[in-house]
Design a protein around this motif. Structure first.
Motif, PDB file in Angstrom:
ATOM      1  N   GLU A 130     -10.835   3.188  16.798  1.00  0.00           N
ATOM      2  CA  GLU A 130     -11.938   2.501  17.686  1.00  0.00           C
ATOM      3  C   GLU A 130     -11.871   1.086  17.341  1.00  0.00           C
ATOM      4  N   TYR A 131     -11.610   0.199  18.487  1.00  0.00           N
ATOM      5  CA  TYR A 131     -11.608  -1.363  18.189  1.00  0.00           C
ATOM      6  C   TYR A 131     -10.234  -1.664  17.253  1.00  0.00           C
ATOM      7  N   ASP A 132      -9.398  -0.924  17.310  1.00  0.00           N
ATOM      8  CA  ASP A 132      -8.362  -1.132  16.499  1.00  0.00           C
ATOM      9  C   ASP A 132      -6.903  -0.622  17.149  1.00  0.00           C
ATOM     10  N   LEU A 133      -6.031  -1.350  18.074  1.00  0.00           N
ATOM     11  CA  LEU A 133      -5.175  -0.918  18.817  1.00  0.00           C
ATOM     12  C   LEU A 133      -3.883  -0.433  17.976  1.00  0.00           C
ATOM     13  N   SER A 134      -3.770  -1.042  16.761  1.00  0.00           N
ATOM     14  CA  SER A 134      -2.535  -0.594  16.205  1.00  0.00           C
ATOM     15  C   SER A 134      -2.640   0.996  15.540  1.00  0.00           C
ATOM     16  N   GLY A 135      -3.508   1.385  15.442  1.00  0.00           N
ATOM     17  CA  GLY A 135      -3.616   3.053  14.989  1.00  0.00           C
ATOM     18  C   GLY A 135      -3.547   3.171  13.644  1.00  0.00           C
ATOM     19  N   ILE A 136      -3.311   4.161  12.858  1.00  0.00           N
ATOM     20  CA  ILE A 136      -3.141   4.110  11.486  1.00  0.00           C
ATOM     21  C   ILE A 136      -1.542   4.435  11.189  1.00  0.00           C
ATOM     22  N   THR A 137      -1.342   3.676  10.152  1.00  0.00           N
ATOM     23  CA  THR A 137      -0.021   3.186   9.526  1.00  0.00           C
ATOM     24  C   THR A 137      -0.199   3.911   7.897  1.00  0.00           C
ATOM     25  N   ILE A 138       0.759   4.559   7.564  1.00  0.00           N
ATOM     26  CA  ILE A 138       0.984   5.057   6.200  1.00  0.00           C
ATOM     27  C   ILE A 138       1.885   4.264   5.434  1.00  0.00           C
ATOM     28  N   LYS A 139       1.588   3.662   4.298  1.00  0.00           N
ATOM     29  CA  LYS A 139       2.464   2.671   3.574  1.00  0.00           C
ATOM     30  C   LYS A 139       2.409   3.160   2.120  1.00  0.00           C
ATOM     31  N   GLN A 140       3.707   2.978   1.507  1.00  0.00           N
ATOM     32  CA  GLN A 140       3.884   3.051   0.085  1.00  0.00           C
ATOM     33  C   GLN A 140       4.718   1.891  -0.579  1.00  0.00           C
ATOM     34  N   LYS A 141       4.110   1.413  -1.553  1.00  0.00           N
ATOM     35  CA  LYS A 141       4.469   0.313  -2.268  1.00  0.00           C
ATOM     36  C   LYS A 141       5.555   0.772  -3.383  1.00  0.00           C
ATOM     37  N   ARG A 142       6.572  -0.041  -3.458  1.00  0.00           N
ATOM     38  CA  ARG A 142       7.661   0.177  -4.553  1.00  0.00           C
ATOM     39  C   ARG A 142       7.976  -0.936  -5.349  1.00  0.00           C
ATOM     40  N   LYS A 143       8.638  -0.840  -6.389  1.00  0.00           N
ATOM     41  CA  LYS A 143       8.940  -2.019  -7.298  1.00  0.00           C
ATOM     42  C   LYS A 143      10.153  -2.944  -6.407  1.00  0.00           C
ATOM     43  N   GLY A 144       9.828  -4.085  -6.576  1.00  0.00           N
ATOM     44  CA  GLY A 144      11.020  -5.079  -6.106  1.00  0.00           C
ATOM     45  C   GLY A 144      10.231  -5.644  -4.682  1.00  0.00           C
ATOM     46  N   LEU A 145      10.956  -6.554  -4.036  1.00  0.00           N
ATOM     47  CA  LEU A 145      10.646  -7.401  -3.080  1.00  0.00           C
ATOM     48  C   LEU A 145      11.280  -6.607  -1.877  1.00  0.00           C
ATOM     49  N   PHE A 146      10.646  -6.550  -0.814  1.00  0.00           N
ATOM     50  CA  PHE A 146      10.886  -5.784   0.628  1.00  0.00           C
ATOM     51  C   PHE A 146      11.154  -4.363   0.328  1.00  0.00           C
ATOM     52  N   LYS A 147      10.543  -3.627  -0.774  1.00  0.00           N
ATOM     53  CA  LYS A 147      10.864  -2.230  -1.010  1.00  0.00           C
ATOM     54  C   LYS A 147       9.766  -1.490  -0.414  1.00  0.00           C
ATOM     55  N   SER A 148       8.924  -2.026   0.210  1.00  0.00           N
ATOM     56  CA  SER A 148       7.878  -0.873   0.742  1.00  0.00           C
ATOM     57  C   SER A 148       8.351  -0.089   1.800  1.00  0.00           C
ATOM     58  N   ALA A 149       7.720   1.060   2.078  1.00  0.00           N
ATOM     59  CA  ALA A 149       7.987   1.979   3.220  1.00  0.00           C
ATOM     60  C   ALA A 149       6.933   2.153   4.062  1.00  0.00           C
ATOM     61  N   SER A 150       6.976   2.186   5.374  1.00  0.00           N
ATOM     62  CA  SER A 150       5.877   2.541   6.220  1.00  0.00           C
ATOM     63  C   SER A 150       6.187   3.038   7.486  1.00  0.00           C
ATOM     64  N   ALA A 151       5.155   3.831   7.986  1.00  0.00           N
ATOM     65  CA  ALA A 151       5.457   4.545   9.226  1.00  0.00           C
ATOM     66  C   ALA A 151       4.438   4.784  10.128  1.00  0.00           C
ATOM     67  N   ARG A 152       4.453   5.012  11.312  1.00  0.00           N
ATOM     68  CA  ARG A 152       3.183   5.231  12.343  1.00  0.00           C
ATOM     69  C   ARG A 152       2.919   6.754  12.087  1.00  0.00           C
ATOM     70  N   THR A 153       1.631   6.991  12.178  1.00  0.00           N
ATOM     71  CA  THR A 153       1.204   8.339  12.261  1.00  0.00           C
ATOM     72  C   THR A 153       1.072   8.818  13.627  1.00  0.00           C
ATOM     73  N   LYS A 154       1.473  10.190  13.653  1.00  0.00           N
ATOM     74  CA  LYS A 154       1.188  10.675  15.073  1.00  0.00           C
ATOM     75  C   LYS A 154       0.396  11.950  14.581  1.00  0.00           C
TER      76      LYS A 154
END
Length: 67
Positions: free
Chosen positions: A21-45
């Motif tokens: 509610e009040y957020d159109l982006s939904g839920i996103t799952i994220k994982q941080k990793r070591k290093g620059l630009f090494k994170s992973a993310s995905a939209r939840t269904k």
């Protein structure tokens, strides 16, 4: 992928969208990793059981999180 409800063993309806509610982006799952630009993310269904109403969350890009 065919999903079966863990409550009543009925085939679930896949590919349902999730909105907070009040957020159109939904839920996103994220994982941080070591290093620059090494994170992973995905939209939840969601999968919904048409028999008992049980809801299961999942992501389709799960391979990104295995590295």
């Amino acid at each position: 992928m065919k999903r079966i409800c863990i409550q009543c063993q009925t085939e679930m309806i896949n590919d349902c969208k999730i909105n907070v509610e009040y957020d159109l982006s939904g839920i996103t799952i994220k994982q941080k990793r070591k290093g620059l630009f090494k994170s992973a993310s995905a939209r939840t269904k969601a999968s919904v059981c048409p028999n008992c109403g049980f809801v299961a969350l999942y992501i389709e890009e799960y391979e990104k999180f295995n590295k």
